[in-house]
Scaffold this motif. Sequence first.
Motif, PDB file in Angstrom:
ATOM      1  N   PHE A  82       3.582 -63.314  68.131  1.00  8.96           N
ATOM      2  CA  PHE A  82       2.443 -62.898  68.945  1.00  8.96           C
ATOM      3  C   PHE A  82       2.209 -63.861  70.112  1.00  8.96           C
ATOM      4  O   PHE A  82       1.819 -63.423  71.214  1.00  8.96           O
ATOM      5  CB  PHE A  82       1.191 -62.776  68.086  1.00  8.96           C
ATOM      6  N   ALA A  83       2.443 -65.163  69.892  1.00  8.46           N
ATOM      7  CA  ALA A  83       2.335 -66.114  71.001  1.00  8.46           C
ATOM      8  C   ALA A  83       3.392 -65.806  72.059  1.00  8.46           C
ATOM      9  O   ALA A  83       3.104 -65.813  73.269  1.00  8.46           O
ATOM     10  CB  ALA A  83       2.500 -67.541  70.486  1.00  8.46           C
ATOM     11  N   PHE A  84       4.603 -65.526  71.599  1.00  9.49           N
ATOM     12  CA  PHE A  84       5.699 -65.204  72.507  1.00  9.49           C
ATOM     13  C   PHE A  84       5.408 -63.944  73.320  1.00  9.49           C
ATOM     14  O   PHE A  84       5.527 -63.946  74.553  1.00  9.49           O
ATOM     15  CB  PHE A  84       6.984 -65.037  71.692  1.00  9.49           C
ATOM     16  N   THR A  85       5.009 -62.877  72.639  1.00 13.57           N
ATOM     17  CA  THR A  85       4.768 -61.611  73.347  1.00 13.57           C
ATOM     18  C   THR A  85       3.554 -61.697  74.259  1.00 13.57           C
ATOM     19  O   THR A  85       3.523 -61.077  75.325  1.00 13.57           O
ATOM     20  CB  THR A  85       4.607 -60.462  72.350  1.00 13.57           C
ATOM     21  N   GLY A  86       2.547 -62.478  73.856  1.00 19.94           N
ATOM     22  CA  GLY A  86       1.387 -62.663  74.712  1.00 19.94           C
ATOM     23  C   GLY A  86       1.749 -63.399  75.993  1.00 19.94           C
ATOM     24  O   GLY A  86       1.299 -63.025  77.090  1.00 19.94           O
ATOM     25  N   LEU A  87       2.561 -64.436  75.884  1.00 19.95           N
ATOM     26  CA  LEU A  87       2.989 -65.189  77.060  1.00 19.95           C
ATOM     27  C   LEU A  87       3.859 -64.334  77.976  1.00 19.95           C
ATOM     28  O   LEU A  87       3.740 -64.406  79.208  1.00 19.95           O
ATOM     29  CB  LEU A  87       3.753 -66.445  76.630  1.00 19.95           C
ATOM     30  N   ILE A  88       4.740 -63.525  77.387  1.00 23.26           N
ATOM     31  CA  ILE A  88       5.577 -62.633  78.191  1.00 23.26           C
ATOM     32  C   ILE A  88       4.701 -61.636  78.949  1.00 23.26           C
ATOM     33  O   ILE A  88       4.901 -61.379  80.138  1.00 23.26           O
ATOM     34  CB  ILE A  88       6.596 -61.886  77.311  1.00 23.26           C
ATOM     35  N   GLY A  89       3.717 -61.067  78.256  1.00 22.11           N
ATOM     36  CA  GLY A  89       2.809 -60.130  78.899  1.00 22.11           C
ATOM     37  C   GLY A  89       2.043 -60.777  80.037  1.00 22.11           C
ATOM     38  O   GLY A  89       1.923 -60.209  81.129  1.00 22.11           O
ATOM     39  N   ALA A  90       1.528 -61.981  79.800  1.00 17.99           N
ATOM     40  CA  ALA A  90       0.795 -62.693  80.850  1.00 17.99           C
ATOM     41  C   ALA A  90       1.707 -63.010  82.030  1.00 17.99           C
ATOM     42  O   ALA A  90       1.285 -62.960  83.194  1.00 17.99           O
ATOM     43  CB  ALA A  90       0.191 -63.978  80.289  1.00 17.99           C
ATOM     44  N   GLY A  91       2.967 -63.319  81.734  1.00 19.41           N
ATOM     45  CA  GLY A  91       3.918 -63.602  82.794  1.00 19.41           C
ATOM     46  C   GLY A  91       4.254 -62.379  83.632  1.00 19.41           C
ATOM     47  O   GLY A  91       4.650 -62.499  84.801  1.00 19.41           O
ATOM     48  N   LEU A  92       4.098 -61.192  83.047  1.00 26.92           N
ATOM     49  CA  LEU A  92       4.359 -59.954  83.785  1.00 26.92           C
ATOM     50  C   LEU A  92       3.211 -59.586  84.722  1.00 26.92           C
ATOM     51  O   LEU A  92       3.401 -58.787  85.643  1.00 26.92           O
ATOM     52  CB  LEU A  92       4.586 -58.797  82.805  1.00 26.92           C
ATOM     53  N   GLY A  93       2.035 -60.153  84.478  1.00 28.49           N
ATOM     54  CA  GLY A  93       0.870 -59.818  85.284  1.00 28.49           C
ATOM     55  C   GLY A  93       1.089 -59.947  86.784  1.00 28.49           C
ATOM     56  O   GLY A  93       0.823 -59.007  87.548  1.00 28.49           O
ATOM     57  N   PRO A  94       1.593 -61.109  87.281  1.00 26.82           N
ATOM     58  CA  PRO A  94       1.808 -61.255  88.719  1.00 26.82           C
ATOM     59  C   PRO A  94       2.820 -60.250  89.272  1.00 26.82           C
ATOM     60  O   PRO A  94       2.680 -59.780  90.413  1.00 26.82           O
ATOM     61  CB  PRO A  94       2.343 -62.694  88.838  1.00 26.82           C
ATOM     62  N   ILE A  95       3.844 -59.916  88.490  1.00 30.44           N
ATOM     63  CA  ILE A  95       4.852 -58.954  88.939  1.00 30.44           C
ATOM     64  C   ILE A  95       4.227 -57.580  89.113  1.00 30.44           C
ATOM     65  O   ILE A  95       4.444 -56.894  90.122  1.00 30.44           O
ATOM     66  CB  ILE A  95       6.016 -58.895  87.926  1.00 30.44           C
ATOM     67  N   ILE A  96       3.426 -57.171  88.132  1.00 29.87           N
ATOM     68  CA  ILE A  96       2.786 -55.850  88.211  1.00 29.87           C
ATOM     69  C   ILE A  96       1.794 -55.806  89.360  1.00 29.87           C
ATOM     70  O   ILE A  96       1.698 -54.802  90.085  1.00 29.87           O
ATOM     71  CB  ILE A  96       2.103 -55.514  86.871  1.00 29.87           C
ATOM     72  N   ASN A  97       1.062 -56.898  89.564  1.00 28.27           N
ATOM     73  CA  ASN A  97       0.121 -56.952  90.692  1.00 28.27           C
ATOM     74  C   ASN A  97       0.834 -56.803  92.032  1.00 28.27           C
ATOM     75  O   ASN A  97       0.310 -56.172  92.963  1.00 28.27           O
ATOM     76  CB  ASN A  97      -0.653 -58.271  90.667  1.00 28.27           C
ATOM     77  N   ARG A  98       2.030 -57.376  92.121  1.00 26.53           N
ATOM     78  CA  ARG A  98       2.787 -57.265  93.376  1.00 26.53           C
ATOM     79  C   ARG A  98       3.157 -55.815  93.650  1.00 26.53           C
ATOM     80  O   ARG A  98       3.074 -55.344  94.784  1.00 26.53           O
ATOM     81  CB  ARG A  98       4.048 -58.129  93.314  1.00 26.53           C
ATOM     82  N   TYR A  99       3.564 -55.098  92.610  1.00 26.20           N
ATOM     83  CA  TYR A  99       3.916 -53.690  92.810  1.00 26.20           C
ATOM     84  C   TYR A  99       2.684 -52.843  93.082  1.00 26.20           C
ATOM     85  O   TYR A  99       2.744 -51.879  93.846  1.00 26.20           O
ATOM     86  CB  TYR A  99       4.677 -53.153  91.594  1.00 26.20           C
ATOM     87  N   LEU A 100       1.573 -53.200  92.467  1.00 29.18           N
ATOM     88  CA  LEU A 100       0.342 -52.449  92.719  1.00 29.18           C
ATOM     89  C   LEU A 100      -0.138 -52.602  94.155  1.00 29.18           C
ATOM     90  O   LEU A 100      -0.862 -51.746  94.668  1.00 29.18           O
ATOM     91  CB  LEU A 100      -0.757 -52.910  91.753  1.00 29.18           C
ATOM     92  N   SER A 101       0.264 -53.690  94.795  1.00 30.64           N
ATOM     93  CA  SER A 101      -0.127 -53.893  96.185  1.00 30.64           C
ATOM     94  C   SER A 101       0.653 -52.996  97.138  1.00 30.64           C
ATOM     95  O   SER A 101       0.295 -52.871  98.315  1.00 30.64           O
ATOM     96  CB  SER A 101       0.071 -55.361  96.581  1.00 30.64           C
ATOM     97  N   MET A 102       1.718 -52.372  96.651  1.00 28.09           N
ATOM     98  CA  MET A 102       2.496 -51.457  97.471  1.00 28.09           C
ATOM     99  C   MET A 102       1.800 -50.102  97.534  1.00 28.09           C
ATOM    100  O   MET A 102       1.028 -49.740  96.640  1.00 28.09           O
ATOM    101  CB  MET A 102       3.907 -51.294  96.889  1.00 28.09           C
ATOM    102  N   ALA A 103       2.084 -49.353  98.592  1.00 30.01           N
ATOM    103  CA  ALA A 103       1.434 -48.057  98.772  1.00 30.01           C
ATOM    104  C   ALA A 103       1.723 -47.109  97.620  1.00 30.01           C
ATOM    105  O   ALA A 103       0.870 -46.361  97.176  1.00 30.01           O
ATOM    106  CB  ALA A 103       1.874 -47.440 100.097  1.00 30.01           C
TER     107      ALA A 103
END
Length: 227
Positions: A82-103
């Motif tokens: 759960f620590a591993f998957t939580g950290l991976i999920g948190a690490g994906l946050g900036p990537i998803i935000n970058r794509y959300l900034s696209m039209a």
Amino acid sequence: MQEVYSTDTAQPLSQTETSKVLRNTYMLLGLTLAFSALAAGVSMAMGIGHGAGLIMSLIAMALIWFVLPRTANSATGLLVVFAFTGLIGAGLGPIINRYLSMANGSAIIMQALAGTAIVFVGLSAYVLTARKSFNFLGGFVAVGMMVMLAVMVFLLGASFFGYQFSGLQLAFSAGIVLLMSALILYQTSEIIHGGETNYIMATTSLFLSIVNLFTSLLHLLGVTSDE
């Protein structure tokens, strides 16, 4: 402490035992995916940067390389997962935000999620229905993982010095999709044929396959979009 998997590997597992490992794997996989999604949502809301996201991803990988092998036979391994998957999920946050900034970022993310679900469910269903052994993929997966890490290090190093290899990055993402598909076939086959008796390790492997599938499809779709 109660062990979380069968230690009797000298005897083949019965159908009931393999079914139990499979059931526990998918149950834990569902929980960890939900937890990872929650961590990604928190990371996105906090606006965590790419540098912090990379650090959390590296810490997560260190957990499964150095800590999980020592704890996978006990309930402590669940906390590590759960620590591993939580950290991976948190690490994906900036990537998803970058794509959300696209039209068309939201559409790309939904397409990547749908593609990941289709590939995972389709391949898993095929193995579970056909009951075919895919242990012959073990060597391919092992070599593929080493090549993947080598190319990843090269691309990160090149990016650090300001070099971009768009064609290689695109081919790398496509290769990851194929490699993770092979890993899903192999890992699921190992579970149903008694080759994998530890549902914690099985969950970790399948979770990584799903995350890498998603990020690779995200990159492929992003490159081919108008953006």
